[in-house]
Design a protein around this motif. Sequence first.
Motif, mmCIF file in Angstrom:
data_model
loop_
_atom_site.group_PDB
_atom_site.id
_atom_site.type_symbol
_atom_site.label_atom_id
_atom_site.label_comp_id
_atom_site.label_asym_id
_atom_site.label_seq_id
_atom_site.Cartn_x
_atom_site.Cartn_y
_atom_site.Cartn_z
ATOM 1 N N TRP A 7 -4.257 5.497 -5.563
ATOM 2 C CA TRP A 7 -4.913 6.801 -5.608
ATOM 3 C C TRP A 7 -5.437 7.090 -7.018
ATOM 4 O O TRP A 7 -6.569 7.558 -7.183
ATOM 5 C CB TRP A 7 -3.943 7.885 -5.161
ATOM 6 C CG TRP A 7 -4.529 9.274 -5.195
ATOM 7 C CD1 TRP A 7 -4.339 10.242 -6.142
ATOM 8 C CD2 TRP A 7 -5.437 9.831 -4.237
ATOM 9 N NE1 TRP A 7 -5.062 11.365 -5.840
ATOM 10 C CE2 TRP A 7 -5.738 11.146 -4.675
ATOM 11 C CE3 TRP A 7 -6.009 9.358 -3.055
ATOM 12 C CZ2 TRP A 7 -6.595 11.979 -3.965
ATOM 13 C CZ3 TRP A 7 -6.867 10.183 -2.355
ATOM 14 C CH2 TRP A 7 -7.150 11.480 -2.803
ATOM 15 N N ALA A 8 -4.607 6.791 -8.031
ATOM 16 C CA ALA A 8 -5.017 7.025 -9.412
ATOM 17 C C ALA A 8 -6.228 6.164 -9.775
ATOM 18 O O ALA A 8 -7.154 6.627 -10.453
ATOM 19 C CB ALA A 8 -3.855 6.724 -10.358
ATOM 20 N N LEU A 59 -11.988 5.658 -10.687
ATOM 21 C CA LEU A 59 -13.297 5.075 -10.409
ATOM 22 C C LEU A 59 -14.347 6.163 -10.217
ATOM 23 O O LEU A 59 -15.487 6.035 -10.706
ATOM 24 C CB LEU A 59 -13.232 4.193 -9.152
ATOM 25 C CG LEU A 59 -12.396 2.909 -9.271
ATOM 26 C CD1 LEU A 59 -12.312 2.214 -7.921
ATOM 27 C CD2 LEU A 59 -12.997 1.971 -10.311
ATOM 28 N N LEU A 60 -13.958 7.226 -9.518
ATOM 29 C CA LEU A 60 -14.890 8.333 -9.309
ATOM 30 C C LEU A 60 -15.250 9.007 -10.627
ATOM 31 O O LEU A 60 -16.386 9.480 -10.810
ATOM 32 C CB LEU A 60 -14.285 9.350 -8.341
ATOM 33 C CG LEU A 60 -14.124 8.890 -6.885
ATOM 34 C CD1 LEU A 60 -13.418 9.961 -6.062
ATOM 35 C CD2 LEU A 60 -15.487 8.553 -6.271
ATOM 36 N N ARG A 61 -14.275 9.022 -11.547
ATOM 37 C CA ARG A 61 -14.523 9.646 -12.860
ATOM 38 C C ARG A 61 -15.073 8.639 -13.879
ATOM 39 O O ARG A 61 -15.241 8.968 -15.039
ATOM 40 C CB ARG A 61 -13.225 10.274 -13.387
ATOM 41 C CG ARG A 61 -12.759 11.486 -12.583
ATOM 42 C CD ARG A 61 -11.625 12.208 -13.289
ATOM 43 N NE ARG A 61 -10.397 11.426 -13.303
ATOM 44 C CZ ARG A 61 -9.408 11.541 -12.404
ATOM 45 N NH1 ARG A 61 -9.535 12.427 -11.417
ATOM 46 N NH2 ARG A 61 -8.322 10.807 -12.495
ATOM 47 N N VAL A 91 0.835 -1.207 0.000
ATOM 48 C CA VAL A 91 0.000 0.000 0.000
ATOM 49 C C VAL A 91 0.868 1.254 0.000
ATOM 50 O O VAL A 91 0.606 2.211 -0.734
ATOM 51 C CB VAL A 91 -0.946 0.007 1.213
ATOM 52 C CG1 VAL A 91 -1.762 1.299 1.252
ATOM 53 C CG2 VAL A 91 -1.873 -1.206 1.172
ATOM 54 N N VAL A 92 1.917 1.253 0.802
ATOM 55 C CA VAL A 92 2.801 2.417 0.907
ATOM 56 C C VAL A 92 3.576 2.636 -0.389
ATOM 57 O O VAL A 92 3.661 3.757 -0.909
ATOM 58 C CB VAL A 92 3.771 2.251 2.097
ATOM 59 C CG1 VAL A 92 4.856 3.328 2.072
ATOM 60 C CG2 VAL A 92 3.005 2.314 3.416
ATOM 61 N N LEU A 93 4.134 1.568 -0.945
ATOM 62 C CA LEU A 93 4.956 1.711 -2.139
ATOM 63 C C LEU A 93 4.139 2.060 -3.385
ATOM 64 O O LEU A 93 4.622 2.761 -4.279
ATOM 65 C CB LEU A 93 5.733 0.412 -2.399
ATOM 66 C CG LEU A 93 6.943 0.160 -1.494
ATOM 67 C CD1 LEU A 93 7.522 -1.210 -1.753
ATOM 68 C CD2 LEU A 93 8.014 1.226 -1.699
ATOM 69 N N TYR A 94 2.900 1.587 -3.436
ATOM 70 C CA TYR A 94 2.079 1.787 -4.632
ATOM 71 C C TYR A 94 0.886 2.700 -4.356
ATOM 72 O O TYR A 94 -0.125 2.613 -5.057
ATOM 73 C CB TYR A 94 1.591 0.431 -5.160
ATOM 74 C CG TYR A 94 2.674 -0.387 -5.833
ATOM 75 C CD1 TYR A 94 2.981 -0.205 -7.173
ATOM 76 C CD2 TYR A 94 3.397 -1.330 -5.123
ATOM 77 C CE1 TYR A 94 3.961 -0.952 -7.799
ATOM 78 C CE2 TYR A 94 4.393 -2.088 -5.728
ATOM 79 C CZ TYR A 94 4.668 -1.899 -7.067
ATOM 80 O OH TYR A 94 5.659 -2.638 -7.676
#
Length: 269
Positions: free
Chosen positions: A67-68, A73-75, A59-62
Motif C-alpha cells: 500500500w505504501a 508511486l502515485l506521489r 500479500v496479506v502479511l505485507y
Amino acid sequence: MDLHYLTVILLGIVEGLTEFLPVSSTGHLILASELLGYDASTWAMFNVVIQLGAILAVVVLYWRTFWAVAMGLLRREPVSWRFLRNLVVAFIPAAIIGLALHDYIEILLGAPQVVAWALIAGGVAILLIERMVKQDLFHGIADIPLARVIGIGFIQCLAMVPGVSRSGATIMGALTLGVERRTAAEFSFFLAIPTMLGATALELLKKGDQIISAAVGWDSIALGFVVSFLVAIVVIKAFVGLVSKHGFAPFAWYRIIAGASALVWLALR
C-alpha cells in the motif's frame, strides 16, 4: 480421514512450509509424489493453484508495504519507483529464460534424483556462502543498485533446476551481492509474486486444457489452497526472525540430510 483428503492436506502443508524457505517447494512436491505414489499429472492443477495460496500469504502479511509503495508511486516518490523497478528488473531474467527453456525444465521435473542432488549441492552452497559473506551494504529493497538487482535476477534462474529452491537462490544471491539478511529474505518474498504468477500463467497457457481435465476436484484444490495459505502465513513470520538470529545454516543441513535420505530411498525402493 479419507486418504485423498489426507494427501490434499499434506501437500498443502508441504507447499506452505517450503515455498519461502530455501529448501525447494517444487523439489519437495516431486519427492512427495514419489513417496506417496500418486500420479503427478493428475494433480498438476492442484500444485499450480496451491502455490498461489502461498503467494497470497505474502500479500496479506505485507499489505502495508504494498500500500505504501502504491501510494508512493502515485506521489511519484523516488523510493517507491526504485522498489518497483527492482522487482520488475529482477523478474525479467526468469521470465525470458523460463519461457525459452520451458520444455527442458519439464523434463527435469520428472527426475527425483536431480532433486536429491540439487538439495545436497544447495545445502553445501549455503554453508559456504554463510562463511564467506560478511558485509551488509544494502538495508532496503529500494536501496539495492540496479546492476546487483540484475545479478540477483539471473541467480534466481538457477532455481529452474528442481531442488535448487527459488527462495534459496534469490536469498543467497542477494547475500553474496551485499544485501542484508532480512532485506534479502523479504526481497525473495516479494519477487515470488511476479515469478510464481508468471510461471502459473505459462503453465496454464501451454497445458491449460490438460491440467483442468485432470483436476482432482475443485473442493480438493480449494482445501489445498487454504492449507497452503495458512501454513505460509506462519512460516513467513517465523522465517524472518529465525534467519535474523541464526542465519541459514539450519536449512543447509536440512537440505543435505533430506537430499542424502532421498538418494538412499530412491536407490532402495
